[in-house]
Design a protein around this motif. Structure first.
Motif, PDB file in Angstrom:
ATOM      1  N   ARG B  99       7.485   4.473  64.444  1.00 44.23           N
ATOM      2  CA  ARG B  99       7.886   2.940  64.564  1.00 44.23           C
ATOM      3  C   ARG B  99       7.572   2.193  63.369  1.00 44.23           C
ATOM      4  N   ILE B 100       6.546   2.559  62.474  1.00 42.73           N
ATOM      5  CA  ILE B 100       6.543   1.725  61.485  1.00 42.73           C
ATOM      6  C   ILE B 100       7.682   1.305  60.270  1.00 42.73           C
ATOM      7  N   GLY B 101       7.609   0.233  59.833  1.00 40.59           N
ATOM      8  CA  GLY B 101       8.577  -0.019  58.802  1.00 40.59           C
ATOM      9  C   GLY B 101       8.150   0.475  57.650  1.00 40.59           C
ATOM     10  N   LEU B 102       9.280   1.051  56.687  1.00 36.90           N
ATOM     11  CA  LEU B 102       9.214   1.726  55.509  1.00 36.90           C
ATOM     12  C   LEU B 102       9.689   0.896  54.385  1.00 36.90           C
ATOM     13  N   VAL B 103       8.859   0.116  53.608  1.00 36.41           N
ATOM     14  CA  VAL B 103       9.329  -0.622  52.604  1.00 36.41           C
ATOM     15  C   VAL B 103       9.151  -0.121  51.158  1.00 36.41           C
ATOM     16  N   SER B 104      10.377  -0.041  50.533  1.00 37.44           N
ATOM     17  CA  SER B 104      10.549   0.334  49.035  1.00 37.44           C
ATOM     18  C   SER B 104      10.523  -0.760  48.299  1.00 37.44           C
ATOM     19  N   THR B 105       9.760  -0.681  47.225  1.00 37.17           N
ATOM     20  CA  THR B 105       9.853  -1.747  46.050  1.00 37.17           C
ATOM     21  C   THR B 105      10.798  -1.192  45.052  1.00 37.17           C
ATOM     22  N   SER B 106      11.758  -1.520  44.935  1.00 41.84           N
ATOM     23  CA  SER B 106      12.996  -1.233  44.072  1.00 41.84           C
ATOM     24  C   SER B 106      13.480  -2.263  43.219  1.00 41.84           C
ATOM     25  N   ASN B 107      13.803  -1.840  41.978  1.00 43.75           N
ATOM     26  CA  ASN B 107      14.079  -2.725  40.929  1.00 43.75           C
ATOM     27  C   ASN B 107      15.315  -2.975  40.531  1.00 43.75           C
ATOM     28  N   THR B 108      15.857  -3.938  40.440  1.00 47.31           N
ATOM     29  CA  THR B 108      17.184  -4.453  40.386  1.00 47.31           C
ATOM     30  C   THR B 108      17.637  -4.386  38.877  1.00 47.31           C
ATOM     31  N   THR B 109      16.777  -4.473  37.981  1.00 47.02           N
ATOM     32  CA  THR B 109      17.136  -4.501  36.758  1.00 47.02           C
ATOM     33  C   THR B 109      17.398  -3.123  36.212  1.00 47.02           C
ATOM     34  N   TYR B 110      16.923  -2.154  36.558  1.00 47.47           N
ATOM     35  CA  TYR B 110      17.000  -0.720  35.966  1.00 47.47           C
ATOM     36  C   TYR B 110      17.542   0.161  37.188  1.00 47.47           C
ATOM     37  N   ASN B 111      18.367  -0.521  38.078  1.00 52.49           N
ATOM     38  CA  ASN B 111      19.126   0.374  39.317  1.00 52.49           C
ATOM     39  C   ASN B 111      20.582  -0.182  39.172  1.00 52.49           C
ATOM     40  N   GLU B 112      21.360   0.611  39.745  1.00 49.45           N
ATOM     41  CA  GLU B 112      22.849   0.106  39.962  1.00 49.45           C
ATOM     42  C   GLU B 112      23.192  -0.200  41.600  1.00 49.45           C
ATOM     43  N   PRO B 113      23.666  -1.260  41.674  1.00 45.91           N
ATOM     44  CA  PRO B 113      23.756  -1.619  43.366  1.00 45.91           C
ATOM     45  C   PRO B 113      24.258  -0.528  44.282  1.00 45.91           C
ATOM     46  N   ALA B 114      25.373   0.073  43.883  1.00 47.25           N
ATOM     47  CA  ALA B 114      25.982   1.012  44.562  1.00 47.25           C
ATOM     48  C   ALA B 114      25.108   1.998  45.250  1.00 47.25           C
ATOM     49  N   ASP B 115      24.464   2.524  43.812  1.00 49.80           N
ATOM     50  CA  ASP B 115      23.664   3.805  44.256  1.00 49.80           C
ATOM     51  C   ASP B 115      22.481   3.434  45.045  1.00 49.80           C
ATOM     52  N   LEU B 116      21.646   2.296  44.530  1.00 55.23           N
ATOM     53  CA  LEU B 116      20.357   1.865  45.310  1.00 55.23           C
ATOM     54  C   LEU B 116      20.784   1.510  46.582  1.00 55.23           C
ATOM     55  N   ALA B 117      21.788   0.773  46.898  1.00 56.20           N
ATOM     56  CA  ALA B 117      22.126   0.265  48.239  1.00 56.20           C
ATOM     57  C   ALA B 117      22.234   1.447  49.099  1.00 56.20           C
ATOM     58  N   ARG B 118      22.956   2.560  48.707  1.00 56.79           N
ATOM     59  CA  ARG B 118      23.188   3.732  49.508  1.00 56.79           C
ATOM     60  C   ARG B 118      21.723   4.468  49.613  1.00 56.79           C
ATOM     61  N   ARG B 119      21.038   4.606  48.790  1.00 49.57           N
ATOM     62  CA  ARG B 119      19.617   5.202  48.970  1.00 49.57           C
ATOM     63  C   ARG B 119      19.143   4.559  49.965  1.00 49.57           C
ATOM     64  N   LEU B 120      18.994   3.240  49.937  1.00 46.67           N
ATOM     65  CA  LEU B 120      18.097   2.550  51.029  1.00 46.67           C
ATOM     66  C   LEU B 120      18.848   2.423  52.416  1.00 46.67           C
ATOM     67  N   SER B 121      20.026   2.673  52.270  1.00 46.49           N
ATOM     68  CA  SER B 121      20.816   2.813  53.671  1.00 46.49           C
ATOM     69  C   SER B 121      20.571   4.111  54.143  1.00 46.49           C
ATOM     70  N   GLY B 122      20.337   5.198  53.431  1.00 46.82           N
ATOM     71  CA  GLY B 122      19.967   6.560  53.989  1.00 46.82           C
ATOM     72  C   GLY B 122      18.604   6.499  54.379  1.00 46.82           C
ATOM     73  N   LEU B 123      17.380   5.879  53.877  1.00 44.37           N
ATOM     74  CA  LEU B 123      16.187   5.768  54.356  1.00 44.37           C
ATOM     75  C   LEU B 123      16.422   4.975  55.602  1.00 44.37           C
ATOM     76  N   ASP B 124      17.187   4.029  55.824  1.00 41.59           N
ATOM     77  CA  ASP B 124      17.196   3.036  57.131  1.00 41.59           C
ATOM     78  C   ASP B 124      17.994   3.963  58.221  1.00 41.59           C
TER      79      ASP B 124
END
Lengths: 372, 454
Positions: B99-124
């Motif tokens: 049940r518990i939420g899983l929160v990732s601290t992820s940096n916008t300066t050294y990531n690219e949006p399509a890649d990070l959005a996809r990784r977070l979506s996968g976790l979701d």
């Protein structure tokens, strides 16, 4: 002296190797992206006795046209699979064509930590120019540039894994020091297109270095643990295995697409059914086997003379994995043609690969190698 | 202490939300105690996450940092260092928690949006709608040395990049319509024709064109967390975040002032007041009596601020290498060295150095404190100390007056530092009706009581 037995790997991406495999899957199309289905498939592979599961990936949709266009990132799936299994190795495909090697290193290192030393890495290359547009990065074009980004990426990632010596965390209460900074190293990589300073932000992986698998020829032999080889015939495939070993890669795995007879339909009938929707195009460098379980055992016995393992790519996971599990793997184990991994061992140990020392380790800090 | 009458407060039905921050990479995490476990072993993460889940916490957080800290000309040795990639670690925890939420601290300066959005979506998706993203930015060239892009962004640019990053990420998350996948294998194609949109975005920071590969999760998309105390940071949060992770949770008036400021900014951004949760980070030290709690707090501070740590903290304030000095002796006699802020330590805590040093000297002299005692008393303060009942009263007041919506708890010990809070404090909060007695939803968005994603 007989050769060591084969190690068995299986590709678990999507619903199977055929682009229309989803039509014969034992679940609704959307269920492909559910954690339940992923855990179930991975458990089936682990229980069957595979040493390794691989998970294909790209930032682009896995298929075009009528096929599945959905896919969860391979590293995320691999971590989830690692936490829901206990023995099988897990190797995601990760391309360093556009990804940051520093992130890739952290991700794979973390996968090795969460799996207690069962991580592998299938080095990928993003060949489709659309990948550059999705990433928003300058296009990497042509085999030479793709090989350069793969090679540099693997070099950086491996160096970062080595950048923490095994015993860098000292927890010295007497001196208040958690770390010994002398055992951490900047990698100072400078390539043609980028540089990376280091050290890693993740402590050294349990295996020292997760197992690097790559298509033969994509990255230099000295950076590869397992070469993935193939050919159109068993003979060609065996020769490719011999060539990879001669080039200095420790292990060679043959890649084989398999379509097996099931109790309900023959392999040919199943393929014919799927061919109504889309063709199953031959992939250069991949052997294809169509037929009975017994026939596959015979083929693998033949290949065992020149390769150390095989990576099977089943036509339809929900159908072929069951036949592999019931008829093929048990027979291989009984005939001692293949071995299954032992609980509590790392992927390196299962593959008979030594645990490498950090290349930065000095004589004074070099400790007895241990596998955990 | 008198019990607050819950009918006499602005938010009588308010419930406290708890998150837990898996600690490390700072001196607050006590690694020297024999009960302190590994900071990298997956068992430590699972233990903390499951304890938090037993305590009906909303979320489990992991931090980020893309380069090891340095001090005195080398890698900083005194604190816990080294941690896993957060999305990878959380994807594993998705399999080990319910049940518990899983929160990732992820940096916008050294990531690219399509890649990070996809990784977070996968976790979701792997967690059934429990993912969160704590957005952070980096602005030093030093971290950039580990990345292809190198270089750095100045303070203003990192927020414009972050904002553009988030807008691309949201487009990726919203790329698939609800019924994008065929219901059966007999359909013409796996995806419903026209149901998967293309994301094309060209802005100052990104030029991307892609077909998103994932559907929406049970909660729509990951919950957005943000910290950032500057005016720009607060405005960014008010415009974009679902949850603010603040440093204003120790003093009631300070917390209320921050919350009111944020709510003002939220209204100015045209968002309803209920659109934002404020969770200050805090440490919680519990004792059976007030005296016992104070004694425990004293022990915790001494373990956290070892002589070497005290010399390091004071050394950074004075900008002088104090290693080798006596931490139990007086404060340095020298004046501090004022240097250009390099961003190297990632903190601007000691902005007004001269004034701070003068204050430290005066207070140390008045109280007879050693250097180490001064650091303990005057360095950044951490948290709440008290009995379970006393803390429950205090927290009930904080939340019912709208000073906070909850706390993001940083245990000083890993992995067992949360046990007291779950076993002793949570029941007291439940008894006062200020904490849930069961999870009522399955997603992080539901835990936080946020409106569904449109």
């Amino acid at each position: 002296m007989p050769r060591p037995a084969l190690r068995l790997a299986v590709e678990l991406d999507g619903d199977g190797a055929h682009p229309a495999a989803w039509r014969r899957a034992a679940h609704a199309p959307g269920e492909l992206l559910s954690p339940r289905r992923l855990a179930r498939t991975a458990a089936a592979a682990e229980n069957a006795g595979f040493t390794l599961v691989t998970l294909d990936d790209s930032i682009l949709p896995p298929a075009s046209g009528a096929g599945p266009v959905g896919r969860i990132g391979a590293v995320e799936r691999a971590a989830f699979v690692a936490a829901s299994t206990s023995v099988v190795g897990v190797a995601p495909v990760v391309a360093t064509t556009y990804a940051e090697p520093f992130h890739v290193s952290s991700q794979l290192s973390s996968l090795d930590h969460v799996s207690a030393g069962r991580a592998g890495w299938v080095v990928g290359a993003e060949e489709d120019p659309s990948a550059a547009r999705a990433w928003g990065r300058p296009l990497v074009e042509g085999p030479e540039a793709l090989a350069r980004e793969a090679r540099d990426g693997v070099r950086v990632v491996r160096d970062l894994w080595d950048s923490w010596e095994d015993n860098a965390v000292i927890r010295s209460v007497a001196t208040s020091r958690y770390l010994d900074r002398e055992r951490l190293h900047a990698v100072d990589f400078t390539g043609e297109t980028y540089s990376v300073k280091g050290p890693s932000i993740v402590p050294r992986p349990p295996q020292g270095r997760p197992v690097v698998l790559a298509r033969q020829g994509l990255v230099p032999a000295e950076l590869t643990d397992v070469a993935l080889v193939g050919g159109t015939t068993a003979k060609e495939t065996g020769a490719a295995g011999d060539a990879a070993k001669a080039a200095g890669v420790p292990l060679a795995f043959a890649e084989i697409e398999v379509a097996l007879d099931t109790p309900r339909d023959t392999a040919r009938e199943r393929i014919a059914d799927l061919e109504r929707y889309s063709p199953w195009e031959e992939r250069p460098g991949r052997l294809r086997y169509t037929g009975s379980a017994e026939g596959l055992v015979v083929l693998l016995a033949e290949l065992a003379a020149s390769v150390d393992g095989v990576r099977l790519l089943p036509l339809v996971l929900d159908e072929d994995l069951s036949v592999l599990s019931r008829l093929v793997l048990p027979e291989l184990f009984v005939r001692r043609l293949a071995t299954r991994p032992l609980p509590g061992t790392t992927l390196r140990t299962s593959l008979g690969l030594p645990r490498p020392a950090s290349r930065f380790a000095t004589a004074t800090t070099l400790v007895r190698e241990e596998t955990r | 202490m008198t019990r607050t009458d819950p009918t006499d407060v602005p938010r009588p039905d308010a419930r406290l939300h708890f998150g837990v921050f898996f600690q490390g990479v700072n001196h607050w995490t006590i690694w020297s105690d024999p009960s302190s476990g590994s900071q990298i072993d997956p068992a430590s993460f699972l233990r903390v996450a499951r304890t938090a889940e037993r305590g009906l916490f909303d979320a489990f957080f992991l931090g980020d940092g893309q380069r090891l800290r340095e001090s005195e000309g080398g890698i900083h040795e005194l604190d816990v260092a080294g941690r896993p990639d957060s999305i990878t670690q959380l994807s594993a925890l998705a399999a080990g928690t319910d049940r518990i939420g899983l929160v990732s601290t992820s940096n916008t300066t050294y990531n690219e949006p399509a890649d990070l959005a996809r990784r977070l979506s996968g976790l979701d998706l792997l967690s059934g709608g429990r993912a969160g993203w704590n957005m952070v930015t980096t602005h030093n060239a030093w971290t950039g040395e580990n990345f292809r892009r190198g270089g750095f962004l100045d303070h203003a640019d990192r927020y414009t990049r972050a904002e553009e990053f988030l807008s691309v990420a949201r487009a990726v998350w919203n790329g698939w319509s609800e019924e994008a996948v065929a219901a059966s294998a007999d359909a013409r194609s796996w995806s419903v024709p026209g149901a998967v949109g293309r994301v094309r975005s060209r802005g100052a920071h990104f030029d991307v064109d892609l077909a998103p590969t994932l559907p929406r999760s049970a909660q729509g998309h990951p919950v957005i967390f943000q910290a950032g105390d500057s005016g720009e940071g607060r405005d960014f949060g008010a415009r974009n975040a679902d949850v603010i992770f603040s440093a204003h949770g120790l003093d009631f008036d300070d917390a209320l002032g921050f919350a009111e400021d944020l709510r003002r900014r939220l209204r100015a951004a045209g968002r309803p007041e209920g659109a934002l949760r404020i969770l200050p980070g805090t440490e919680i030290i519990i004792g059976a009596t007030e005296k016992e709690a104070e004694e425990k707090a004293r022990w915790v501070r001494l373990e956290q601020v070892t002589p070497a740590v005290a010399l390091g903290i004071a050394g950074r304030l004075w900008n002088i290498d104090l290693s080798g000095r006596d931490a139990d002796g007086p404060l340095p006699a020298e004046d501090p060295v004022i240097a250009e802020y390099t961003g190297k330590f990632g903190s601007s805590r000691f902005r007004d150095t001269l004034a701070t040093v003068a204050e430290w000297r005066a207070k140390a002299e008045a109280n007879g404190w050693s250097l180490r005692e001064a650091v303990i008393e005057l360095g950044p303060q951490r948290g709440h100390v008290g009995t379970p009942a006393g803390l429950a009263e205090k927290f009930a007041r904080f939340v019912r007056y709208g000073a906070v919506d909850g706390f993001n708890v940083s245990p000083y010990l890993v992995p067992e530092g949360l046990d007291d809070i779950v076993d002793l404090l949570v029941p007291e909060l439940q008894e006062r009706g200020v904490y849930r007695t069961a999870y009522t939803g399955t997603t992080l968005r539901e835990h936080l009581g946020l409106a569904p994603v449109e």
